[in-house]
Design a protein around this motif. Structure first.
Motif, PDB file in Angstrom:
ATOM      1  N   ALA A   1      33.843  47.059 -14.672  1.00 34.69           N
ATOM      2  CA  ALA A   1      33.092  46.453 -13.566  1.00 34.69           C
ATOM      3  C   ALA A   1      32.165  47.445 -12.874  1.00 34.69           C
ATOM      4  CB  ALA A   1      34.052  45.851 -12.556  1.00 34.69           C
ATOM      5  N   GLN A   2      31.779  48.502 -13.548  1.00 37.17           N
ATOM      6  CA  GLN A   2      30.862  49.464 -12.927  1.00 37.17           C
ATOM      7  C   GLN A   2      29.549  48.764 -12.569  1.00 37.17           C
ATOM      8  OE1 GLN A   2      30.821  53.559 -14.800  1.00 37.17           O
ATOM      9  NE2 GLN A   2      32.102  52.530 -16.327  1.00 37.17           N
ATOM     10  N   GLY A   3      29.117  48.953 -11.326  1.00 32.97           N
ATOM     11  CA  GLY A   3      27.873  48.347 -10.872  1.00 32.97           C
ATOM     12  C   GLY A   3      28.021  46.956 -10.296  1.00 32.97           C
ATOM     13  N   GLU A   4      29.192  46.335 -10.407  1.00 32.60           N
ATOM     14  CA  GLU A   4      29.417  44.990  -9.873  1.00 32.60           C
ATOM     15  C   GLU A   4      29.636  45.051  -8.365  1.00 32.60           C
ATOM     16  OE1 GLU A   4      29.302  41.617  -9.070  1.00 32.60           O
ATOM     17  OE2 GLU A   4      29.639  41.505 -11.243  1.00 32.60           O
ATOM     18  N   THR A   5      28.931  44.198  -7.622  1.00 35.46           N
ATOM     19  CA  THR A   5      29.075  44.196  -6.163  1.00 35.46           C
ATOM     20  C   THR A   5      30.228  43.316  -5.684  1.00 35.46           C
ATOM     21  OG1 THR A   5      27.478  42.381  -5.945  1.00 35.46           O
ATOM     22  CG2 THR A   5      26.627  44.649  -5.821  1.00 35.46           C
ATOM     23  N   HIS A   6      30.593  42.298  -6.471  1.00 34.33           N
ATOM     24  CA  HIS A   6      31.639  41.366  -6.057  1.00 34.33           C
ATOM     25  C   HIS A   6      32.609  41.183  -7.231  1.00 34.33           C
ATOM     26  CE1 HIS A   6      28.687  40.618  -2.949  1.00 34.33           C
ATOM     27  NE2 HIS A   6      29.601  39.939  -2.272  1.00 34.33           N
ATOM     28  N   LEU A   7      33.708  41.909  -7.145  1.00 32.50           N
ATOM     29  CA  LEU A   7      34.683  41.970  -8.234  1.00 32.50           C
ATOM     30  C   LEU A   7      36.012  41.387  -7.782  1.00 32.50           C
ATOM     31  CD1 LEU A   7      36.153  43.236 -10.784  1.00 32.50           C
ATOM     32  CD2 LEU A   7      36.330  45.333  -9.420  1.00 32.50           C
ATOM     33  N   MET A   8      36.642  40.627  -8.679  1.00 28.16           N
ATOM     34  CA  MET A   8      38.030  40.221  -8.479  1.00 28.16           C
ATOM     35  C   MET A   8      38.824  40.667  -9.697  1.00 28.16           C
ATOM     36  SD  MET A   8      37.792  36.514  -6.598  1.00 28.16           S
ATOM     37  CE  MET A   8      39.347  36.730  -5.756  1.00 28.16           C
ATOM     38  N   MET A   9      39.981  41.248  -9.448  1.00 26.76           N
ATOM     39  CA  MET A   9      40.854  41.746 -10.500  1.00 26.76           C
ATOM     40  C   MET A   9      42.084  40.867 -10.590  1.00 26.76           C
ATOM     41  SD  MET A   9      41.165  44.665 -12.452  1.00 26.76           S
ATOM     42  CE  MET A   9      42.444  45.117 -13.634  1.00 26.76           C
ATOM     43  N   ILE A  10      42.441  40.490 -11.808  1.00 30.82           N
ATOM     44  CA  ILE A  10      43.677  39.751 -12.074  1.00 30.82           C
ATOM     45  C   ILE A  10      44.510  40.611 -13.011  1.00 30.82           C
ATOM     46  CG2 ILE A  10      44.699  37.602 -12.898  1.00 30.82           C
ATOM     47  CD1 ILE A  10      42.739  37.160 -10.607  1.00 30.82           C
ATOM     48  N   THR A  11      45.706  40.987 -12.596  1.00 32.16           N
ATOM     49  CA  THR A  11      46.559  41.792 -13.455  1.00 32.16           C
ATOM     50  C   THR A  11      47.749  40.954 -13.908  1.00 32.16           C
ATOM     51  OG1 THR A  11      47.752  42.695 -11.546  1.00 32.16           O
ATOM     52  CG2 THR A  11      45.886  43.966 -12.381  1.00 32.16           C
TER      53      THR A  11
ATOM     54  N   ASN B   1      45.148  46.536  -6.334  1.00 33.53           N
ATOM     55  CA  ASN B   1      44.028  47.184  -5.641  1.00 33.53           C
ATOM     56  C   ASN B   1      43.607  48.447  -6.376  1.00 33.53           C
ATOM     57  OD1 ASN B   1      44.086  45.263  -3.607  1.00 33.53           O
ATOM     58  ND2 ASN B   1      45.164  46.551  -2.137  1.00 33.53           N
ATOM     59  N   ALA B   2      44.609  49.226  -6.784  1.00 30.60           N
ATOM     60  CA  ALA B   2      44.327  50.462  -7.497  1.00 30.60           C
ATOM     61  C   ALA B   2      43.641  50.190  -8.831  1.00 30.60           C
ATOM     62  CB  ALA B   2      45.630  51.243  -7.720  1.00 30.60           C
ATOM     63  N   ALA B   3      44.104  49.179  -9.562  1.00 33.55           N
ATOM     64  CA  ALA B   3      43.499  48.850 -10.854  1.00 33.55           C
ATOM     65  C   ALA B   3      42.061  48.375 -10.684  1.00 33.55           C
ATOM     66  CB  ALA B   3      44.330  47.786 -11.560  1.00 33.55           C
ATOM     67  N   ALA B   4      41.811  47.562  -9.666  1.00 32.68           N
ATOM     68  CA  ALA B   4      40.447  47.082  -9.417  1.00 32.68           C
ATOM     69  C   ALA B   4      39.516  48.244  -9.106  1.00 32.68           C
ATOM     70  CB  ALA B   4      40.452  46.072  -8.265  1.00 32.68           C
TER      71      ALA B   4
ATOM     72  N   GLN C   1      34.146  48.279  -1.439  1.00 31.60           N
ATOM     73  CA  GLN C   1      35.303  48.396  -0.554  1.00 31.60           C
ATOM     74  C   GLN C   1      36.415  47.467  -1.032  1.00 31.60           C
ATOM     75  OE1 GLN C   1      35.534  50.563   2.085  1.00 31.60           O
ATOM     76  NE2 GLN C   1      33.495  51.319   1.511  1.00 31.60           N
ATOM     77  N   VAL C   2      37.636  47.988  -1.097  1.00 32.28           N
ATOM     78  CA  VAL C   2      38.783  47.138  -1.391  1.00 32.28           C
ATOM     79  C   VAL C   2      39.054  46.260  -0.176  1.00 32.28           C
ATOM     80  CG1 VAL C   2      41.240  47.077  -1.937  1.00 32.28           C
ATOM     81  CG2 VAL C   2      39.792  48.850  -2.939  1.00 32.28           C
ATOM     82  N   VAL C   3      39.137  44.958  -0.383  1.00 35.02           N
ATOM     83  CA  VAL C   3      39.397  44.010   0.702  1.00 35.02           C
ATOM     84  C   VAL C   3      40.909  43.813   0.791  1.00 35.02           C
ATOM     85  CG1 VAL C   3      38.990  41.686   1.578  1.00 35.02           C
ATOM     86  CG2 VAL C   3      37.189  42.878   0.302  1.00 35.02           C
TER      87      VAL C   3
ATOM     88  N   GLY D   1      46.624  40.788  -7.946  1.00 41.27           N
ATOM     89  CA  GLY D   1      45.202  40.519  -7.780  1.00 41.27           C
ATOM     90  C   GLY D   1      44.598  41.416  -6.732  1.00 41.27           C
ATOM     91  N   ALA D   2      43.286  41.527  -6.785  1.00 46.07           N
ATOM     92  CA  ALA D   2      42.578  42.366  -5.823  1.00 46.07           C
ATOM     93  C   ALA D   2      41.142  41.912  -5.709  1.00 46.07           C
ATOM     94  CB  ALA D   2      42.629  43.832  -6.245  1.00 46.07           C
ATOM     95  N   LEU D   3      40.540  42.203  -4.552  1.00 48.40           N
ATOM     96  CA  LEU D   3      39.131  41.931  -4.300  1.00 48.40           C
ATOM     97  C   LEU D   3      38.450  43.244  -3.954  1.00 48.40           C
ATOM     98  CD1 LEU D   3      41.043  39.772  -2.515  1.00 48.40           C
ATOM     99  CD2 LEU D   3      38.859  38.638  -2.243  1.00 48.40           C
ATOM    100  N   LEU D   4      37.273  43.447  -4.514  1.00 45.76           N
ATOM    101  CA  LEU D   4      36.489  44.634  -4.190  1.00 45.76           C
ATOM    102  C   LEU D   4      35.043  44.185  -4.009  1.00 45.76           C
ATOM    103  CD1 LEU D   4      37.016  48.070  -5.872  1.00 45.76           C
ATOM    104  CD2 LEU D   4      34.785  47.387  -5.026  1.00 45.76           C
ATOM    105  N   PHE D   5      34.600  44.193  -2.770  1.00 45.42           N
ATOM    106  CA  PHE D   5      33.259  43.727  -2.431  1.00 45.42           C
ATOM    107  C   PHE D   5      32.457  44.888  -1.846  1.00 45.42           C
ATOM    108  CE2 PHE D   5      34.797  39.085  -1.583  1.00 45.42           C
ATOM    109  CZ  PHE D   5      34.993  38.915  -2.944  1.00 45.42           C
TER     110      PHE D   5
END
Length: 321
Positions: free
Chosen positions: A126-136, A114-117, A150-152, A143-147
């Motif tokens: 991912a600056q400016g991205e509205t729907h991001l998924m992070m895979i570490t 979540n922190a990395a995302a 907001q971190v989901v 993994g993390a979701l940021l929509f």
């Protein structure tokens, strides 16, 4: 006007890395310790965290307003308790309360992915991205979701644990207790395991890797495999390609479920760059549901490297302070 500094701590399977982070995401000071072996008590790990935080507080020239902890594990919705950490001995650990008794700055705890995302969305790829998924990709897979900024985290705080999706029923045993988890096929541990299996079988294709560790398979690490691939070793390249293919399979499944615009791939294994990501992109396109008739998410490398987790943990904590 003084800077509102924050300390970010990234706790992984092998290290506790810390940074003093400015408001623009710049890391102005760093500290690091090895993570004690998982068989040691949670108190030993907490002692290590306190050592790193104390060192960074001593280095700060401006006020430190918060300390953010990015933990490799399931963090409850209260952002205070580590419910379960597969690579550390935390089970229902009240981490925030334990650390707050010893650290004179407000503390918040979050999952390291979540922190990395958050860091990549605020300051990175991912600056400016509205729907991001992070895979570490590190010791395991986070993994993390940021929509929509907001971190989901999910109802119980545990959303984004993609590494423990089952991709091979009855497959490799995972440290979480199940079999066939994604991280058993597309992580740093998986990369090293496959390389060592070739080495212990005395396969001639592993001769270059054996030479690099003077014949000791247990001395092999993920970074050594990546270095060998970057220097043209075909076996190391093939091993990274296989990890990339498994990465692409999992990302295609996530795209079917969540339809993000961007997947950001970070963590230590992502240092392999396109040696890892090109096979992932090819496999992703081959396995994507509705391929050819839908927009495709882009798969990009994280820009902040191994420091994304600590940068994001610091920035989230400063935001809450």
């Amino acid at each position: 006007m003084s800077e509102r500094l924050a300390v970010g701590i990234d706790i992984g399977g092998t290290k506790v890395a810390g940074g003093l982070v400015a408001e623009d995401g710049t890391v102005v000071a760093r500290a690091r310790r090895d993570t004690p072996h998982r068989s040691k008590s949670p108190g030993v790990v907490e002692n290590t965290i306190v050592e790193v935080v104390s060192e960074l507080l001593d280095l700060a020239e401006d006020p430190v307003v918060a300390v953010g902890i990015g933990a490799a594990g399931f963090v409850a919705a209260d952002r205070a308790t580590v419910v379960f950490a597969p690579h550390l001995s935390w089970r229902g650990e009240p981490l925030e309360a334990n650390l707050q008794r010893r650290v004179p700055v407000p503390i918040s705890v979050d999952n390291d992915a979540n922190a990395a995302a958050w860091a990549e969305w605020r300051f990175g790829a991912a600056q400016g991205e509205t729907h991001l998924m992070m895979i570490t990709l590190g010791t395991g897979i986070g993994g993390a979701l940021l929509f929509d900024g907001q971190v989901v985290r999910g109802k119980y705080g545990i959303a984004g644990e993609f590494g423990h999706m089952q991709v091979v029923p009855g497959g490799q045993r995972c440290e979480c207790g199940n079999r066939g988890c994604w991280e058993q096929y597309a992580s740093g541990n998986a990369l090293v395991r496959e390389a060592r299996s070739l080495m212990t079988a005395n396969s001639p294709v592993a001769s270059d890797l054996l030479d690099r560790v003077e014949g000791d398979p247990m001395a092999l690490t993920g970074p050594l495999i990546t270095q060998a691939a970057q220097e043209g070793d075909p076996t190391a390249t093939e091993l990274l390609g296989e990890i990339g293919q498994w990465l692409g399979v999992g990302i295609a499944n996530l795209a079917a479920a969540f339809d993000p615009g961007t997947f950001v791939v970070g963590g230590g294994v992502s240092a392999a760059g396109d040696l890892l990501l090109d096979p992932a992109r090819i496999t992703f396109r081959r396995h994507l549901t509705g391929r050819g008739y839908r927009p495709e998410a882009q798969i990009v490398a994280a820009q902040l490297g191994n420091e994304a987790g600590l940068i994001g943990a610091a920035d989230l904590a400063r935001r809450d302070a």
